[in-house]
Design a protein around this motif. Structure first.
Motif, mmCIF file in Angstrom:
data_model
loop_
_atom_site.group_PDB
_atom_site.id
_atom_site.type_symbol
_atom_site.label_atom_id
_atom_site.label_comp_id
_atom_site.label_asym_id
_atom_site.label_seq_id
_atom_site.Cartn_x
_atom_site.Cartn_y
_atom_site.Cartn_z
ATOM 1 N N PRO A 605 0.910 -1.250 -0.134
ATOM 2 C CA PRO A 605 -0.031 0.099 -0.087
ATOM 3 C C PRO A 605 0.910 1.365 0.192
ATOM 4 N N GLU A 606 0.351 2.301 -0.542
ATOM 5 C CA GLU A 606 1.213 3.345 -0.892
ATOM 6 C C GLU A 606 1.415 4.073 0.555
ATOM 7 N N HIS A 607 0.454 4.034 1.636
ATOM 8 C CA HIS A 607 0.825 4.726 2.866
ATOM 9 C C HIS A 607 2.002 4.154 3.501
ATOM 10 N N LYS A 608 2.327 2.755 3.065
ATOM 11 C CA LYS A 608 3.553 2.101 3.636
ATOM 12 C C LYS A 608 4.728 2.470 3.083
ATOM 13 N N ILE A 609 4.594 3.074 1.698
ATOM 14 C CA ILE A 609 5.889 3.391 0.742
ATOM 15 C C ILE A 609 6.230 4.856 1.137
ATOM 16 N N HIS A 610 5.135 5.657 1.443
ATOM 17 C CA HIS A 610 5.419 7.184 1.564
ATOM 18 C C HIS A 610 4.563 7.535 2.907
ATOM 19 N N PRO A 611 4.900 6.932 4.200
ATOM 20 C CA PRO A 611 4.160 7.317 5.436
ATOM 21 C C PRO A 611 3.993 8.824 5.823
ATOM 22 N N ASP A 612 4.765 9.623 5.094
ATOM 23 C CA ASP A 612 4.553 11.166 5.496
ATOM 24 C C ASP A 612 3.660 11.800 4.788
ATOM 25 N N LEU A 613 3.288 11.064 3.795
ATOM 26 C CA LEU A 613 2.026 11.936 3.107
ATOM 27 C C LEU A 613 0.680 11.819 3.854
ATOM 28 N N ASP A 614 -0.115 12.764 3.617
ATOM 29 C CA ASP A 614 -1.394 12.991 4.310
ATOM 30 C C ASP A 614 -2.543 12.577 3.240
ATOM 31 N N PHE A 615 -2.501 11.356 3.119
ATOM 32 C CA PHE A 615 -3.492 10.752 2.194
ATOM 33 C C PHE A 615 -4.818 11.245 2.355
#
Length: 623
Positions: A605-615
């Motif tokens: 999942p993208e939130h695992k790749i980019h944990p700092d993004l405010d999805f």
């Protein structure tokens, strides 16, 4: 219709801001010392403007103190102003100036950001010293607190909570209540009725300086008399009460008396209408707060009148410049219900529209998830009419225009993807695969992330899933923290025919699952495969367990709601997932939040790749 995170990446300024405030030393103040890492955080904000804005900032800060367990402070000027209208005992917050003698030496961390991280990240609750949304003179949505800039379910819950809190705690000063009671008694006397037998509806119209503000900032002209006449007529028809009195309150009572018709003799021009006299301002607000219902115009004053009243209220809702209404009917089993619910919730957030699903959808989801974690409302629970009674504008097409064309966001009543004769399957209901485009991909990512973060299983389902996991841990004979739990789901039964008929796909073979499990065995030292299926007999017969790390724990009963919920909660509690086909399998992987294996390979999942993004908010808000 009725009505931990490194500070720098969280939209925070650098440490060390001492804030200049008016030099006021209060008796009993103490010397400020920074909180220790395990002590309550200190948060502060300033209120500006008139009564409505001061109430709003006070309410937010007080509720943050209650909800987050922090210590909140407001500025002196706000509390001094509020004490002109409300009793000292009912105002619960203190000012930072009245608390700390050396308040001007406090080194604040400025917080310029969406409120959601503050509400969800527990790191903010201890050891921090935050100044929320300080004004820098820039025209920024986070340069002050503006409710519309913080759309998310957590903020919605905060708003509902502070509205209840303010109703339950704030008490008007006796001199104001004396005037208000006299006004109500005089109206009752004029009507020749007992006061308790009358339904009082307070009608507020903010004019004077606010007319120019709404024209410049919002492009809106003043509300016409017809808005108030129509709304009062709606109230006369809605309320099953013999005696009704409309109490007009405005900062321009001359306009009201000239333009509001009183042919039925039930309109009373009760407002004082002097916006610069504190006693008169308080009286007008208290008139609204003590009515049974309200009709409001624009601005925070009218909003607070309706909040403190706590009854039904009417607004401009439904006019062409108001938020559109989106509605969709979820059909099918749990996975399909979750898919449609997630779509509607994310449309509400990303497009800033009012979105609703059916009673059946909310009722079904409530069997598995806590009521508090379901943020959408059903159409039937919100409005008097049934969805079938509404003249909807049907939307059965590719979703991209809906996401990029802003004309869909105001003044529309859209029924999304209704089942209609003669239409192709692609748009006769919502099917994600029919809407491939970048905008839809962003919407789906945001919706899935949101559901993972907000949905909470009911306690009995969580407990049953935990007991199963504990049993697996006991069988593994090693500490739970050393085990990586891999949820494995295989949807069979009726779904085999469905996939063969519509997608020409044969059932997944045992080799698919064996290959997937081998990949995870190579990746993790101590995996435990939690096998769940609606056909557990097939699983036990076909899935090899030579290493003893496969646990056939699924209930396998597709007709029992408790078993369905337990299976999903069990899969969601795992660290990773092996999917089969169907929406149940997809939602197991989404709610787990970890990597998942599909027919197309492993996906992180993208939130695992980019944990700092405010999805949730900034990256998936369609401008």
């Amino acid at each position: 219709m009725k009505s931990c995170v490194i500070l720098g990446v969280l939209g925070l300024a650098v440490l060390g801001h001492a804030v200049k405030m008016d030099p006021v030393i209060h008796p009993g103040c103490v010397t400020y010392t920074p909180p220790k890492p395990d002590e309550k955080s200190i948060i502060f904000s300033e209120a500006f403007g008139r009564l409505g804005n001061n109430l709003l900032m006070y309410a937010v800060m007080y509720q943050l103190q209650i909800s987050l367990g922090v210590t909140s402070y407001i500025n002196d000027e706000c509390l001094i102003y509020l004490r002109k209208f409300f009793t000292e005992e009912s105002i619960k917050l203190k000012s930072v100036q009245a608390t700390y003698c050396n308040y001007d030496q406090i080194q604040w961390v400025f917080y310029y950001k969406h409120i959601r991280p503050l509400l969800t990240d527990k790191n903010y609750r201890t050891g921090k010293v935050l100044y929320l949304w300080p004004s820098t003179g820039k025209d920024s949505k986070f340069d002050a607190y503006r409710g519309e800039a913080h759309a998310c379910p957590e903020h919605e819950l905060l708003v509902k909570a502070y509205q209840r809190t303010m109703r339950n705690t704030l008490k008007f000063k006796p001199e104001i209540m004396k005037r208000v009671n006299h006004i109500y008694d005089e109206v009752a006397k004029t009507m020749g009725q007992n006061r308790k037998d009358i339904t009082f509806v307070a009608v507020h119209n903010r004019r004077t300086d606010h007319i120019q503000y709404t024209e410049v900032k919002q492009g809106k002209g003043p509300l016409k008399p017809s808005y108030f006449h129509h709304t009062m007529d709606v109230m006369r028809e809605e309320v099953d009460h013999k005696y009704m009195a409309f109490l007009i309150v405005s900062d321009d009572m001359a306009w009201a008396k000239k333009n509001i018709k009183n042919k039925k003799g039930d309109v009373f021009f009760a407002g004082i209408g002097i916006p610069d006299v504190d006693l008169d301002i308080g009286t007008d607000l208290a008139i609204m707060a003590h009515a049974n219902a309200t009709i409001i115009s624009r601005g925070t004053f009218g909003m607070w009148g309706s909040i403190l009243c706590g009854g039904e209220y009417h607004t401009e809702f439904g006019l062409p410049d108001e938020k559109s209404i989106f509605f969709a009917n979820a059909t099918g089993r749990l996975g399909n219900q979750l898919t449609l619910y997630s779509l509607m919730l994310q449309l509400k957030i990303s497009l800033d529209v009012d979105a609703y699903v059916t009673d059946d959808c909310i009722t079904n989801l409530s069997k598995f998830f806590t009521q508090e974690s379901l943020f959408l409302k059903s159409f039937q629970a919100t409005f008097c009419e049934h969805p079938k009674e509404i003249e909807w504008e049907n939307y059965n097409q590719f979703i991209r225009p809906l996401l990029i064309d802003k004309s869909f966001r105001l003044g529309r009543a859209l029924h999304l993807f209704p089942t209609l004769p003669g239409l192709s399957r692609d748009f006769n209901s919502y099917r994600s695969q029919s809407h491939e485009c970048r905008e839809h991909e962003l919407l789906v990512k945001a919706g899935r992330y949101n559901m993972m973060k907000t949905l909470k299983f009911k306690p009995d389902l969580t407990q049953r899933a935990a007991q199963i996991i504990d049993h697996v841990v006991a069988q593994m004979g090693r500490p739970k923290k050393e085990i990586t739990f891999i949820g494995v789901h295989n949807r069979r039964t009726d779904h085999l025919e469905y996939f063969e008929r519509y997608f020409k796909k044969k059932p997944l073979k045992p080799s698919y699952f064996h290959d997937a499990m081998d990949i995870f065995r190579d990746e993790y030292d101590h995996p435990a495969f939690i096998f769940v299926s609606d056909d557990m007999e097939w699983a036990r017969a076909k899935i090899k367990n030579k290493l003893g790390d496969v646990f056939f724990v699924g209930t396998g009963n597709p007709d029992s709601e408790v078993d369905i919920g337990t299976d999903l909660a069990l899969l969601a509690s795992c660290n990773a997932t092996i999917l089969s086909r169907g929406t149940f399998s997809i939602w197991a992987a989404i709610l787990s939040g970890g990597e998942y294996y599909t027919e197309f390979g492993t996906i992180v999942p993208e939130h695992k790749i980019h944990p700092d993004l405010d999805f949730y908010h900034q990256d998936f808000k369609f401008k």
